[in-house]
Design an enzyme around this catalytic site. Sequence first.
Site, PDB file in Angstrom:
ATOM      1  N   SER A 256     -23.895  46.751  -1.035  1.00  0.00           N
ATOM      2  CA  SER A 256     -25.164  47.383  -0.661  1.00  0.00           C
ATOM      3  C   SER A 256     -25.432  47.213   0.841  1.00  0.00           C
ATOM      4  O   SER A 256     -24.574  47.524   1.661  1.00  0.00           O
ATOM      5  CB  SER A 256     -26.290  46.797  -1.510  1.00  0.00           C
ATOM      6  N   ASP A 568     -25.043  56.450  -7.482  1.00  0.00           N
ATOM      7  CA  ASP A 568     -25.029  55.241  -8.319  1.00  0.00           C
ATOM      8  C   ASP A 568     -26.436  54.777  -8.668  1.00  0.00           C
ATOM      9  O   ASP A 568     -26.640  53.625  -9.014  1.00  0.00           O
ATOM     10  CB  ASP A 568     -24.245  54.116  -7.626  1.00  0.00           C
ATOM     11  N   HIS A 621     -25.800  50.731  -9.346  1.00  0.00           N
ATOM     12  CA  HIS A 621     -25.659  50.096  -8.039  1.00  0.00           C
ATOM     13  C   HIS A 621     -25.371  48.596  -8.123  1.00  0.00           C
ATOM     14  O   HIS A 621     -24.520  48.084  -7.393  1.00  0.00           O
ATOM     15  CB  HIS A 621     -26.924  50.343  -7.225  1.00  0.00           C
TER      16      HIS A 621
END
Length: 666
Positions: A256, A568, A621
């Site tokens: 991320s 995602d 995610h």
Amino acid sequence: MSFLRRRKGREEKAAEVSQAEDDSEETEKEHESGKKTARRKRKEARANRWSCVSNCCWLIGVICSIWWFLLFLLNAMPASFPQYVTEAITGPVPDPPGVKLRKEGLAAKHPVVFVPGIVTGGLELWEGHSCADGLFRKRLWGGTFGELYKRPLCWVEHMSLDNETGLDPEGIRVRPVSGLVAADYFAPGYFVWAVLIANLARIGYEEKTMYMASYDWRLSFQNTEVRDQSLSRIKSNIELMVSTNGGNKVVVLPHSMGVLYFLHFMKWVEAPAPMGGGGGSDWCAKHIKAVMNIGGPFLGVPKAVAGLFSIEAKDIAVARAFAPGVLDKDVFGLQTLQHMMRMTRTWDSTMSMLPKGGDTIWGGLDWSPEGNCNCNVKKVKNNDTNVAEPYRVNYGRMISFGKDVAETHSSKIERIDFRDAVKGHLLANATHCDVWTEYHEMGVGGVKAVADYKIYTAGSILDLLHFVAPKLMTRGDAHFSYGIADNLDDPKYEHYKYWSNPLETRLPNAPEMEMYSLYGVGIPTERAYVYKLTPAAECYIPFQIDTSADGGSDNPCLKGGVYSADGDETVPVLSAGFMCAKAWRGKTRFNPFGIRTYLREYDHAPPANLLEGRGTQSGAHVDIMGNFALIEDVLRVAAGATGDELGGDKVHSDIFKWSERINLDL
């Protein structure tokens, strides 16, 4: 006769006295009756009140008892019982990747570095105000979040940074937790890195060959070095791991926002001191085998725009629509959204994820790279004859005020520029607010000017945020940049504000290093928004996502005021895949040394049943960190495999087609 008159007078007077006494007695009786009635009512009210409290306590007690009973059963049952039940329902469960690869003979080779993203790393208190007594070295972020429920205002105060400097407020020190426990679990039972760590351990890894590069994810990237020397710690730990593991280079796993943080690190470590780490231009070549970016928002995420503009994402917008005004007003003494906005707007790191590349990357008023997009979650089979034609969605309009504005050609829309608008008088209700936000200084005129502009693309989003949040963006301008470099030889790009933008930096001089982009696909992901003005109320946030805007069956991409694209659930495919698909592919001005790049997409499949937890094939995610296919790819590279030995690219989306539509000078 006079005697008779006197006697009659005495009788009348006695009768009057008697009547007065009777009236007094009746009055006293009525008064006493009133007292009894009032006492009875008070008693009934107390009984009702305590009955309500008792019922609530009873309900809480039942829930807690059931929870503890289930927890007892979970700990009492054999460890193999859940797997036995799952296999009885779905058939044999495949071995975890670590077990499978150990049977193949794979073993630990390259040290592994984890770089967590925003919000997933734990933060603990080292110094605080009086309201935080007893919390020394207790987690304020991560774990059970117990202090959020016990003392919410104190928690918000200590989680906020200084609105002028972006560093610690006076008398408060909150610092990142260290070690693998910093981000193995976000909360009890909710894994982040734990599954990956466990599978690495199965092929021989241990704590001396794994390192969690924890940092305070609230700070701007350069400020993590200024305050905590976090970048220097990463550098020294990588050097130590390489030197103590036979010279084997590290495999880095950023997730991320950690992807952007590590991009910043790679430029920082090469740059000369004092701005950089002084490692020299060959540091990455000597120490890094591969960077396997997981769910990387290389070019930002639209979700960051909604978060800074109205403290919303899709789920929050639905909650605001379901209970209008509740989150905007006092809840348990808190103006919830206002406090969240005030707190998160002090976190400079959030600005690192604003969309980069402007209209060139994200699209303009009447075009977007995705073009015609089929918004179904899963791709349909080739023999399905009932497939609707893909609906054309103009994702370039990242914010539109009104559904009709989002769908009408730009030539038919009248817009009034907001940039020079006079913000006008302060919002009339600002004095009633228990927390300040920059909207309180914006005024009715400023709010109207923002709505009258009607459409905001990635190119004008930055101007919008400068207008509505000038203090936030002033700090952001000192630490981040969102453009496309014309000439990377320009000395200005040596400044740290450009280091986390892949369109304004070069990859390092490390031709043997590999760059991967690993991410999930097949989940509707926020790409653009339909907004409306919020009805005026005390302390309100004047803008909100219009959840009534829905495309229905004609346009399934628009639901609840949010246009979705493939991704995602957090990062659109365009942001996660473009750099490795095109801008870094081969020798380009962004990758002059020809570092090999690989795209590995993981098609989302939800868990088949509750016993699978968050699933082993998820592309979401965070849940992707438990995806068996991704974990296997990571373990193979850590054990020595190259990207070509993995099979090269593995792509399910249209990322290559979309990338070709972006006219970028390479």
